[in-house]
Design an enzyme around this catalytic site. Structure first.
Site, mmCIF file in Angstrom:
data_model
loop_
_atom_site.group_PDB
_atom_site.id
_atom_site.type_symbol
_atom_site.label_atom_id
_atom_site.label_comp_id
_atom_site.label_asym_id
_atom_site.label_seq_id
_atom_site.Cartn_x
_atom_site.Cartn_y
_atom_site.Cartn_z
ATOM 1 C CB THR A 108 -0.880 0.041 1.259
ATOM 2 O OG1 THR A 108 -0.007 0.157 2.397
ATOM 3 C CG2 THR A 108 -1.719 -1.206 1.401
ATOM 4 C CG ASP A 203 17.349 -2.835 2.236
ATOM 5 O OD1 ASP A 203 17.197 -3.180 3.431
ATOM 6 O OD2 ASP A 203 16.534 -3.114 1.337
HETATM 7 C C1 PRP Z 1 12.075 4.643 3.659
HETATM 8 C C2 PRP Z 1 12.669 5.994 3.980
HETATM 9 C C3 PRP Z 1 11.480 6.777 4.441
HETATM 10 C C4 PRP Z 1 10.378 6.210 3.598
HETATM 11 C C5 PRP Z 1 10.103 7.198 2.511
HETATM 12 O O1 PRP Z 1 11.902 3.899 4.792
HETATM 13 O O2 PRP Z 1 13.712 5.929 4.911
HETATM 14 O O3 PRP Z 1 11.187 6.604 5.818
HETATM 15 O O4 PRP Z 1 10.855 4.994 3.029
HETATM 16 O O5 PRP Z 1 9.025 6.796 1.759
HETATM 17 P P1 PRP Z 1 7.644 7.591 1.757
HETATM 18 O O6 PRP Z 1 8.003 9.057 1.611
HETATM 19 O O7 PRP Z 1 6.956 7.045 0.541
HETATM 20 O O8 PRP Z 1 6.926 7.306 3.035
HETATM 21 P P2 PRP Z 1 11.355 2.381 4.739
HETATM 22 O O9 PRP Z 1 9.883 2.372 4.866
HETATM 23 O O10 PRP Z 1 11.942 1.697 3.535
HETATM 24 O O11 PRP Z 1 11.901 1.766 6.076
HETATM 25 P P3 PRP Z 1 13.417 1.562 6.597
HETATM 26 O O12 PRP Z 1 13.965 2.930 6.916
HETATM 27 O O13 PRP Z 1 13.218 0.731 7.804
HETATM 28 O O14 PRP Z 1 14.213 0.873 5.517
#
Ligand code: PRP
Ligand code: URA
Length: 209
Positions: A108, A203
């Site tokens: 989503t 990652d």
């Molecule tokens: C990544 C990034 C942000 C988010 C950005 O985190 O660090 O928090 O995605 O995406 P958005 O603007 O569409 O919300 P992720 O959810 O991959 O988690 P992680 O930091 O644990 O890898």
């Protein structure tokens, strides 16, 4: 409408280019993200208030200016925001660090909260929310909403790379929050990744892929 500041200092731009490179491994990636955060913090804190002080030097009295007691809080969005904390606390050792744990549901793309621990006095602090990536903006919008619900008021958002979609989302939901970024990229792809971006920031920081 909140202001967007693109920090185009040559050192920031140079280091960001290396961070983006697919050949850059986690050790160098972490070091560079740290350094970029430190350099960006210099701009993000440019409007901190100063007060006049007198300092006794070995020769006489110097009329100087020091930061006037304003408290800072930095709030990384877990996980990837963690990579930006050290750079800032090196510069502002008295900053308190809160944490908000969010991940994007891969289907989503909606943010899911799994952790939240903020300084109890956030209402007295100037707050800097940290996340390397502002993609759809869902995570930043939700994190800032939690912070406001807990009493946070003066909030800035600091990211390395922003997509236009993410900027628009933050501006619509939180017009009071200034955004600081090192780059505004073209767009998002079908999986919500920033193009060209740098891939998955978490990652790449932690070597999990
Ligand atoms: C990544 C990034 C942000 C988010 C950005 O985190 O660090 O928090 O995605 O995406 P958005 O603007 O569409 O919300 P992720 O959810 O991959 O988690 P992680 O930091 O644990 O890898
Ligand atoms: N999260 C990331 O880590 N990278 C992107 O490009 C988008 C979201």
């Amino acid at each position: 409408m909140s202001k967007v500041h693109v920090i185009d200092h040559p050192l920031v731009q140079h280091k960001l280019a290396i961070v983006r490179d697919v050949r850059t491994g986690p050790k160098e990636f972490r070091e560079l993200v740290d350094e970029i955060a430190l350099l960006m913090a210099y701009e993000v804190t440019r409007d901190m208030a100063l007060e006049d002080v007198e300092v006794e030097t070995p020769i006489g009295i110097a009329h100087c200016r020091m930061i006037s007691g304003k408290k800072i809080g930095v709030i990384p969005i877990l996980r990837a925001g963690l990579g930006m904390v050290n750079g800032i606390v090196q510069l502002i050792p008295t900053a308190k660090v809160g944490h908000i744990g969010l991940y994007r549901d891969p289907e989503t793309l909606q943010p899911v909260e799994y952790y939240c621990k903020l300084p109890t006095d956030i209402h007295e602090r100037d707050l800097i929310v940290l996340d390397p990536m502002l993609a759809t903006g869902g995570s930043a919008v939700a994190a800032i909403r939690f912070i406001k619900e807990k009493g946070g008021k003066n909030i800035k958002l600091m990211v390395l790379i922003a997509a236009p979609e993410g900027i628009a989302a933050v501006q619509a939901a939180h017009p009071d929050v200034e955004i600081f970024t090192a780059a505004i990229d073209e767009r998002l792809n079908d999986h919500g990744y920033i193009v060209p971006g740098l891939g998955d920031a978490g990652d790449r920081l932690f070597g999990t892929k």
